[in-house]
Every structure is written in C-alpha cells, then in structure tokens.
Design a protein around this motif. Structure first.
Motif, PDB file in Angstrom:
ATOM      1  N   LEU A  38      33.588 -45.620 -11.964  1.00  0.00           N
ATOM      2  CA  LEU A  38      32.735 -44.967 -10.982  1.00  0.00           C
ATOM      3  C   LEU A  38      31.264 -45.173 -11.338  1.00  0.00           C
ATOM      4  O   LEU A  38      30.450 -45.503 -10.477  1.00  0.00           O
ATOM      5  CB  LEU A  38      33.062 -43.474 -10.891  1.00  0.00           C
ATOM      6  N   ALA A  39      30.920 -45.016 -12.608  1.00  0.00           N
ATOM      7  CA  ALA A  39      29.535 -45.223 -13.041  1.00  0.00           C
ATOM      8  C   ALA A  39      29.100 -46.664 -12.804  1.00  0.00           C
ATOM      9  O   ALA A  39      27.963 -46.921 -12.384  1.00  0.00           O
ATOM     10  CB  ALA A  39      29.382 -44.854 -14.514  1.00  0.00           C
ATOM     11  N   THR A  40      29.998 -47.609 -13.038  1.00  0.00           N
ATOM     12  CA  THR A  40      29.687 -49.008 -12.790  1.00  0.00           C
ATOM     13  C   THR A  40      29.439 -49.261 -11.312  1.00  0.00           C
ATOM     14  O   THR A  40      28.472 -49.927 -10.931  1.00  0.00           O
ATOM     15  CB  THR A  40      30.827 -49.919 -13.300  1.00  0.00           C
ATOM     16  N   ALA A  41      30.298 -48.721 -10.466  1.00  0.00           N
ATOM     17  CA  ALA A  41      30.134 -48.885  -9.016  1.00  0.00           C
ATOM     18  C   ALA A  41      28.823 -48.278  -8.540  1.00  0.00           C
ATOM     19  O   ALA A  41      28.105 -48.873  -7.725  1.00  0.00           O
ATOM     20  CB  ALA A  41      31.308 -48.255  -8.273  1.00  0.00           C
ATOM     21  N   LEU A  42      28.488 -47.101  -9.051  1.00  0.00           N
ATOM     22  CA  LEU A  42      27.229 -46.455  -8.680  1.00  0.00           C
ATOM     23  C   LEU A  42      26.033 -47.273  -9.154  1.00  0.00           C
ATOM     24  O   LEU A  42      25.034 -47.402  -8.441  1.00  0.00           O
ATOM     25  CB  LEU A  42      27.166 -45.041  -9.257  1.00  0.00           C
ATOM     26  N   THR A  43      26.141 -47.834 -10.345  1.00  0.00           N
ATOM     27  CA  THR A  43      25.054 -48.659 -10.883  1.00  0.00           C
ATOM     28  C   THR A  43      24.874 -49.917 -10.050  1.00  0.00           C
ATOM     29  O   THR A  43      23.744 -50.310  -9.744  1.00  0.00           O
ATOM     30  CB  THR A  43      25.327 -49.015 -12.357  1.00  0.00           C
ATOM     31  N   TRP A  44      25.970 -50.556  -9.665  1.00  0.00           N
ATOM     32  CA  TRP A  44      25.886 -51.751  -8.812  1.00  0.00           C
ATOM     33  C   TRP A  44      25.258 -51.413  -7.470  1.00  0.00           C
ATOM     34  O   TRP A  44      24.393 -52.116  -6.975  1.00  0.00           O
ATOM     35  CB  TRP A  44      27.261 -52.345  -8.574  1.00  0.00           C
ATOM     36  N   ARG A  45      25.711 -50.282  -6.885  1.00  0.00           N
ATOM     37  CA  ARG A  45      25.154 -49.896  -5.588  1.00  0.00           C
ATOM     38  C   ARG A  45      23.677 -49.548  -5.726  1.00  0.00           C
ATOM     39  O   ARG A  45      22.875 -49.877  -4.854  1.00  0.00           O
ATOM     40  CB  ARG A  45      25.947 -48.723  -4.996  1.00  0.00           C
ATOM     41  N   CYS A  46      23.307 -48.922  -6.816  1.00  0.00           N
ATOM     42  CA  CYS A  46      21.902 -48.623  -7.079  1.00  0.00           C
ATOM     43  C   CYS A  46      21.091 -49.910  -7.114  1.00  0.00           C
ATOM     44  O   CYS A  46      20.038 -50.014  -6.472  1.00  0.00           O
ATOM     45  CB  CYS A  46      21.762 -47.864  -8.396  1.00  0.00           C
ATOM     46  N   ALA A  47      21.573 -50.905  -7.837  1.00  0.00           N
ATOM     47  CA  ALA A  47      20.854 -52.182  -7.951  1.00  0.00           C
ATOM     48  C   ALA A  47      20.723 -52.871  -6.598  1.00  0.00           C
ATOM     49  O   ALA A  47      19.663 -53.418  -6.268  1.00  0.00           O
ATOM     50  CB  ALA A  47      21.564 -53.093  -8.946  1.00  0.00           C
ATOM     51  N   ILE A  48      21.784 -52.841  -5.812  1.00  0.00           N
ATOM     52  CA  ILE A  48      21.747 -53.447  -4.476  1.00  0.00           C
ATOM     53  C   ILE A  48      20.720 -52.732  -3.610  1.00  0.00           C
ATOM     54  O   ILE A  48      19.938 -53.369  -2.900  1.00  0.00           O
ATOM     55  CB  ILE A  48      23.145 -53.404  -3.816  1.00  0.00           C
ATOM     56  N   ARG A  49      20.715 -51.419  -3.691  1.00  0.00           N
ATOM     57  CA  ARG A  49      19.774 -50.649  -2.872  1.00  0.00           C
ATOM     58  C   ARG A  49      18.335 -50.868  -3.316  1.00  0.00           C
ATOM     59  O   ARG A  49      17.432 -50.924  -2.488  1.00  0.00           O
ATOM     60  CB  ARG A  49      20.161 -49.172  -2.899  1.00  0.00           C
ATOM     61  N   VAL A  50      18.101 -50.990  -4.604  1.00  0.00           N
ATOM     62  CA  VAL A  50      16.750 -51.298  -5.091  1.00  0.00           C
ATOM     63  C   VAL A  50      16.318 -52.660  -4.559  1.00  0.00           C
ATOM     64  O   VAL A  50      15.206 -52.825  -4.063  1.00  0.00           O
ATOM     65  CB  VAL A  50      16.683 -51.261  -6.634  1.00  0.00           C
ATOM     66  N   ALA A  51      17.218 -53.642  -4.644  1.00  0.00           N
ATOM     67  CA  ALA A  51      16.904 -54.999  -4.175  1.00  0.00           C
ATOM     68  C   ALA A  51      16.595 -55.035  -2.683  1.00  0.00           C
ATOM     69  O   ALA A  51      15.809 -55.867  -2.228  1.00  0.00           O
ATOM     70  CB  ALA A  51      18.057 -55.944  -4.493  1.00  0.00           C
ATOM     71  N   SER A  52      17.187 -54.107  -1.933  1.00  0.00           N
ATOM     72  CA  SER A  52      16.955 -54.092  -0.491  1.00  0.00           C
ATOM     73  C   SER A  52      15.871 -53.089  -0.083  1.00  0.00           C
ATOM     74  O   SER A  52      15.666 -52.852   1.100  1.00  0.00           O
ATOM     75  CB  SER A  52      18.255 -53.803   0.266  1.00  0.00           C
ATOM     76  N   GLY A  53      15.191 -52.505  -1.068  1.00  0.00           N
ATOM     77  CA  GLY A  53      14.069 -51.621  -0.782  1.00  0.00           C
ATOM     78  C   GLY A  53      14.430 -50.182  -0.478  1.00  0.00           C
ATOM     79  O   GLY A  53      13.587 -49.416  -0.032  1.00  0.00           O
ATOM     80  N   GLN A  54      15.663 -49.794  -0.734  1.00  0.00           N
ATOM     81  CA  GLN A  54      16.116 -48.420  -0.463  1.00  0.00           C
ATOM     82  C   GLN A  54      15.964 -47.563  -1.723  1.00  0.00           C
ATOM     83  O   GLN A  54      16.922 -47.006  -2.240  1.00  0.00           O
ATOM     84  CB  GLN A  54      17.569 -48.419  -0.010  1.00  0.00           C
ATOM     85  N   ILE A  55      14.744 -47.459  -2.202  1.00  0.00           N
ATOM     86  CA  ILE A  55      14.476 -46.840  -3.496  1.00  0.00           C
ATOM     87  C   ILE A  55      14.929 -45.380  -3.558  1.00  0.00           C
ATOM     88  O   ILE A  55      15.529 -44.955  -4.544  1.00  0.00           O
ATOM     89  CB  ILE A  55      12.971 -46.936  -3.843  1.00  0.00           C
ATOM     90  N   GLU A  56      14.674 -44.610  -2.520  1.00  0.00           N
ATOM     91  CA  GLU A  56      15.014 -43.184  -2.564  1.00  0.00           C
ATOM     92  C   GLU A  56      16.512 -42.946  -2.704  1.00  0.00           C
ATOM     93  O   GLU A  56      16.927 -42.102  -3.496  1.00  0.00           O
ATOM     94  CB  GLU A  56      14.465 -42.475  -1.340  1.00  0.00           C
ATOM     95  N   VAL A  57      17.328 -43.674  -1.948  1.00  0.00           N
ATOM     96  CA  VAL A  57      18.776 -43.474  -2.065  1.00  0.00           C
ATOM     97  C   VAL A  57      19.315 -44.109  -3.345  1.00  0.00           C
ATOM     98  O   VAL A  57      20.302 -43.636  -3.899  1.00  0.00           O
ATOM     99  CB  VAL A  57      19.554 -43.981  -0.828  1.00  0.00           C
ATOM    100  N   ALA A  58      18.660 -45.162  -3.812  1.00  0.00           N
ATOM    101  CA  ALA A  58      19.063 -45.796  -5.064  1.00  0.00           C
ATOM    102  C   ALA A  58      18.924 -44.820  -6.238  1.00  0.00           C
ATOM    103  O   ALA A  58      19.764 -44.792  -7.137  1.00  0.00           O
ATOM    104  CB  ALA A  58      18.248 -47.048  -5.328  1.00  0.00           C
ATOM    105  N   THR A  59      17.883 -44.022  -6.193  1.00  0.00           N
ATOM    106  CA  THR A  59      17.638 -43.057  -7.264  1.00  0.00           C
ATOM    107  C   THR A  59      18.814 -42.087  -7.404  1.00  0.00           C
ATOM    108  O   THR A  59      19.244 -41.786  -8.518  1.00  0.00           O
ATOM    109  CB  THR A  59      16.340 -42.266  -6.989  1.00  0.00           C
ATOM    110  N   GLY A  60      19.362 -41.650  -6.291  1.00  0.00           N
ATOM    111  CA  GLY A  60      20.510 -40.753  -6.324  1.00  0.00           C
ATOM    112  C   GLY A  60      21.720 -41.392  -6.963  1.00  0.00           C
ATOM    113  O   GLY A  60      22.443 -40.748  -7.739  1.00  0.00           O
ATOM    114  N   ASP A  61      21.949 -42.671  -6.659  1.00  0.00           N
ATOM    115  CA  ASP A  61      23.068 -43.394  -7.270  1.00  0.00           C
ATOM    116  C   ASP A  61      22.884 -43.473  -8.788  1.00  0.00           C
ATOM    117  O   ASP A  61      23.830 -43.259  -9.545  1.00  0.00           O
ATOM    118  CB  ASP A  61      23.196 -44.796  -6.711  1.00  0.00           C
ATOM    119  N   CYS A  62      21.676 -43.816  -9.206  1.00  0.00           N
ATOM    120  CA  CYS A  62      21.404 -43.959 -10.644  1.00  0.00           C
ATOM    121  C   CYS A  62      21.580 -42.624 -11.374  1.00  0.00           C
ATOM    122  O   CYS A  62      22.177 -42.572 -12.442  1.00  0.00           O
ATOM    123  CB  CYS A  62      20.007 -44.506 -10.879  1.00  0.00           C
TER     124      CYS A  62
END
Length: 66
Positions: A38-62
C-alpha cells in the motif's frame, strides 16, 4: 489485478492510466492487507501526481504512505 495493470501502465509510460489503476487499487482496499505494498502504491501515485502538477493531492498520498 489493478495493481499489476498499474505497474504495466507505468512501465509503458502511461501515467494517466497508471494513476487511475493505482487509485482503483488503493481505494478498493485490495492492498490494505499488505502495508508495504500500500505504501509503495501511494508513493507511486504521489510521484505521478507530482509529475503531472497535482502537488496538493500528491502531498496527501505521500503523508499517507509514511
């Protein structure tokens, strides 16, 4: 299944599909029994969201991954 498909999409460079599939896997609860996965999946989704400029939602994943 979503988890594996997300990995495949990520390997192919399809970040949009990977984000959707990771979200499905995370939100469905199918990863809840394995906190490391689960932590790995959240980290991957965080990285994808950062790369696509979704910084605010990425922070929640991290934060959730930690």
């Amino acid at each position: 299944a979503d988890w594996r498909a997300a990995g495949d999409a990520l390997m192919q460079g399809d970040l949009t599909a990977a984000e959707v599939l990771l979200s499905d896997a995370i939100d469905s609860g199918q990863l809840n029994d394995d906190k490391g996965l689960l932590a790995t999946a959240l980290t991957w989704r965080c990285a994808i969201r950062v790369a696509s400029g979704q910084i605010e939602v990425a922070t929640g994943d991290c934060e959730q991954a930690i």
